[in-house]
Design a protein around this motif. Structure first.
Motif, PDB file in Angstrom:
ATOM      1  N   THR A   1      23.887 -94.402  70.466  1.00 24.16           N
ATOM      2  CA  THR A   1      25.127 -94.110  69.745  1.00 24.16           C
ATOM      3  C   THR A   1      26.290 -93.896  70.718  1.00 24.16           C
ATOM      4  O   THR A   1      27.358 -93.442  70.302  1.00 24.16           O
ATOM      5  CB  THR A   1      24.977 -92.856  68.862  1.00 24.16           C
TER       6      THR A   1
ATOM      7  N   ASP B   1      26.483 -91.719  73.186  1.00 26.40           N
ATOM      8  CA  ASP B   1      26.693 -90.326  73.582  1.00 26.40           C
ATOM      9  C   ASP B   1      26.076 -89.954  74.922  1.00 26.40           C
ATOM     10  O   ASP B   1      26.583 -89.074  75.596  1.00 26.40           O
ATOM     11  CB  ASP B   1      26.128 -89.386  72.513  1.00 26.40           C
ATOM     12  N   CYS B   2      24.982 -90.585  75.317  1.00 28.33           N
ATOM     13  CA  CYS B   2      24.241 -90.103  76.494  1.00 28.33           C
ATOM     14  C   CYS B   2      24.563 -90.853  77.791  1.00 28.33           C
ATOM     15  O   CYS B   2      24.362 -90.329  78.871  1.00 28.33           O
ATOM     16  CB  CYS B   2      22.747 -90.136  76.242  1.00 28.33           C
TER      17      CYS B   2
ATOM     18  N   GLY C   1      18.846 -94.873  75.447  1.00 28.05           N
ATOM     19  CA  GLY C   1      18.764 -93.461  75.098  1.00 28.05           C
ATOM     20  C   GLY C   1      19.117 -93.222  73.650  1.00 28.05           C
ATOM     21  O   GLY C   1      18.364 -93.570  72.744  1.00 28.05           O
ATOM     22  N   CYS C   2      20.301 -92.691  73.419  1.00 28.30           N
ATOM     23  CA  CYS C   2      20.697 -92.274  72.069  1.00 28.30           C
ATOM     24  C   CYS C   2      21.056 -93.446  71.159  1.00 28.30           C
ATOM     25  O   CYS C   2      21.003 -93.323  69.949  1.00 28.30           O
ATOM     26  CB  CYS C   2      21.881 -91.326  72.165  1.00 28.30           C
TER      27      CYS C   2
END
Length: 150
Positions: free
Chosen positions: A43, A45-46, A40-41
């Motif tokens: 990073t 976060d998700c 997903g992100c």
């Protein structure tokens, strides 16, 4: 220069040479072809890339494959067996907690981790356990209801 690593994924041992900057997500998806772990992100976060690493849910996008050397990884593909889906997977299906499915593997693994530690969690504990997993489709009530029902 590639580094030789050994890891166990879903009770199967692997030994492979990997680039030092390869993420665990990319190793799982592209080298092992276990595409249930979503990218997903990238990073952290998700939570779409959540896997269980040595018994702890982690964002596999933030873990390098070399950091998994000698460790045990559980992905969504490791939950079902010959008898069928894992009870958490069944509950998600039964309660309509899966819409597009992009967050489902991460949500289910986070829920499994919670229920392994605490079979009868309070709603606040459920919400805390999935707080690192984002869902854009269902809202969260169906997911919480599914986890409560297990």
């Amino acid at each position: 220069m590639k580094k030789l690593i050994k890891l166990t994924v879903n009770d199967r041992e692997y030994e492979m040479a990997v680039e030092p900057n390869l993420s665990l997500t990319d190793l799982i998806r592209y080298e092992l072809k276990l595409t249930g772990t979503k990218k997903g992100c990238e990073t952290g976060d998700c939570g779409a890339c959540t896997v269980i690493l040595d018994g702890i849910p982690v964002n596999s996008c933030l873990v390098l494959a070399v950091q998994a050397n000698g460790r045990k990884v559980e992905t969504i593909e490791g939950l079902a067996n010959e008898a069928g889906l894992h009870p958490v997977q069944d509950a998600f299906v039964e309660h309509g907690a899966i819409q597009c499915g992009f967050c489902s593997s991460g949500m289910i693994l986070s829920a499994k981790h919670l229920l392994d530690k605490n079979p009868k969690p309070e709603e606040s504990e459920i919400r805390a356990s999935i707080s690192g997993n984002l869902c854009r489709c269902t809202g969260y009530q169906k997911i919480i209801d599914a986890i409560k029902s297990v």
